[in-house]
Scaffold this active site. Structure first.
Site, PDB file in Angstrom:
ATOM      1  N   PRO A 192      -3.882   1.044  -5.436  1.00 59.24           N
ATOM      2  CA  PRO A 192      -4.179   0.624  -4.056  1.00 59.24           C
ATOM      3  C   PRO A 192      -2.996   0.820  -3.106  1.00 59.24           C
ATOM      4  O   PRO A 192      -1.844   0.885  -3.543  1.00 59.24           O
ATOM      5  CB  PRO A 192      -4.506  -0.870  -4.212  1.00 59.24           C
ATOM      6  N   SER A 193      -3.312   0.904  -1.837  1.00 57.33           N
ATOM      7  CA  SER A 193      -2.332   1.037  -0.742  1.00 57.33           C
ATOM      8  C   SER A 193      -1.477   2.290  -0.891  1.00 57.33           C
ATOM      9  O   SER A 193      -0.346   2.341  -0.408  1.00 57.33           O
ATOM     10  CB  SER A 193      -1.404  -0.187  -0.674  1.00 57.33           C
ATOM     11  N   ARG A 194      -2.028   3.276  -1.583  1.00 54.74           N
ATOM     12  CA  ARG A 194      -1.317   4.552  -1.819  1.00 54.74           C
ATOM     13  C   ARG A 194       0.008   4.355  -2.559  1.00 54.74           C
ATOM     14  O   ARG A 194       0.892   5.197  -2.497  1.00 54.74           O
ATOM     15  CB  ARG A 194      -1.063   5.304  -0.498  1.00 54.74           C
ATOM     16  N   LEU A 195       0.132   3.233  -3.266  1.00 52.50           N
ATOM     17  CA  LEU A 195       1.351   3.000  -4.063  1.00 52.50           C
ATOM     18  C   LEU A 195       1.102   3.488  -5.486  1.00 52.50           C
ATOM     19  O   LEU A 195       1.194   2.731  -6.455  1.00 52.50           O
ATOM     20  CB  LEU A 195       1.736   1.507  -4.036  1.00 52.50           C
TER      21      LEU A 195
END
Ligand SMILES: Cc1cc2nc3c(=O)[nH]c(=O)nc-3n(C[C@H](O)[C@H](O)[C@H](O)COP(=O)(O)O)c2cc1C
Length: 215
Positions: A192-195
């Site tokens: 998630p959150s491009r992490l």
């Protein structure tokens, strides 16, 4: 243009399927096998299809296409093709290649880089003999990567080889396997959150060093 971008944005994954890549840590081949098995269990379409990129030395032009991984054996990723094809001639000049697997259902990619060598004639014979007759005849009929002026020429060649080999079809000398011995394997898990999580194994003289990269 912005409408096009918005459409794409809506189609992107949320990357909420996985967790950090902890279970792989010791051995990249075991890690690959684990992820490959999970891709199969997860019914990923064409789980063994990967993109192989090669480089044409005189122009330094990279090119990519899909092949099927047929085996992971003796720490080599094995695929089969026509040695006289574009990829085959490029690998003859420059045996460095990269493989890329993408398993969208699991939000994973695996990036593999290394040196390619032909597998033994015996191995190629065994695999060729296991293929369906149509594929065997196709390997004779198709001058892979060469210009084809007329599709009927291909069909006629197929018919010719069908008559020439009424029983067992021998392996064409220009067809066989390559094994890629990796010096780098990167596991990528969407989060998630491009992490996203990126775990890299880089070959050292003794074994493998491991580190994470920024997503
Ligand atoms: C799903 C899929 C699997 C493929 N598997 C192979 C393969 O295992 N070996 C092969 O030579 N070509 C395979 N191809 C065809 C290659 O992508 C490519 O068109 C062909 O090898 C010629 O490439 P080249 O002209 O760059 O050498 C596959 C294509 C697709 C879409």
């Amino acid at each position: 243009m912005s409408e096009w971008i918005n459409k794409l944005r809506d189609s992107h994954a949320d990357f909420d399927k996985g967790g950090l890549i902890d279970s792989l840590v010791t051995n990249p081949f075991k890690g690959f096998s684990l992820w490959f098995d999970e891709a199969i269990t997860n019914n990923e379409i064409e789980a063994n299809a990967c993109i192989i990129s090669t480089i044409e030395v005189s122009t330094l032009q990279p090119s990519s296409r899909i092949v099927y991984l047929k085996e992971l054996k003796n720490e080599q990723f094995v695929f089969y093709t026509n040695y006289k094809s574009q990829k085959g001639t490029e690998l003859l000049e420059n045996p460095k290649a990269s493989l890329l697997f993408f398993w969208p259902g699991l939000q994973r990619q695996v990036r593999i880089e290394g040196l390619v060598k032909k597998v033994s004639l015996e191995e190629s014979d065994i695999y060729f003999a296991s293929r369906p007759r149509e594929s065997q005849l196709g390997a004779w009929a198709s001058n892979q990567s060469e210009v084809l002026n007329n599709r009927n020429d291909l069909i006629s060649r197929l018919e010719e080889f069908d008559l020439k080999f009424p029983n067992e079809v021998p392996r064409p000398p220009h067809w066989g396997g390559y094994g890629l011995s990796p010096n780098l394997i990167e596991f990528w898990q969407g989060l998630p959150s491009r992490l996203h999580d990126r775990l890299v194994f880089q070959k050292t003289a003794e074994s493998w060093s491991t580190f994470r990269k920024n997503p």
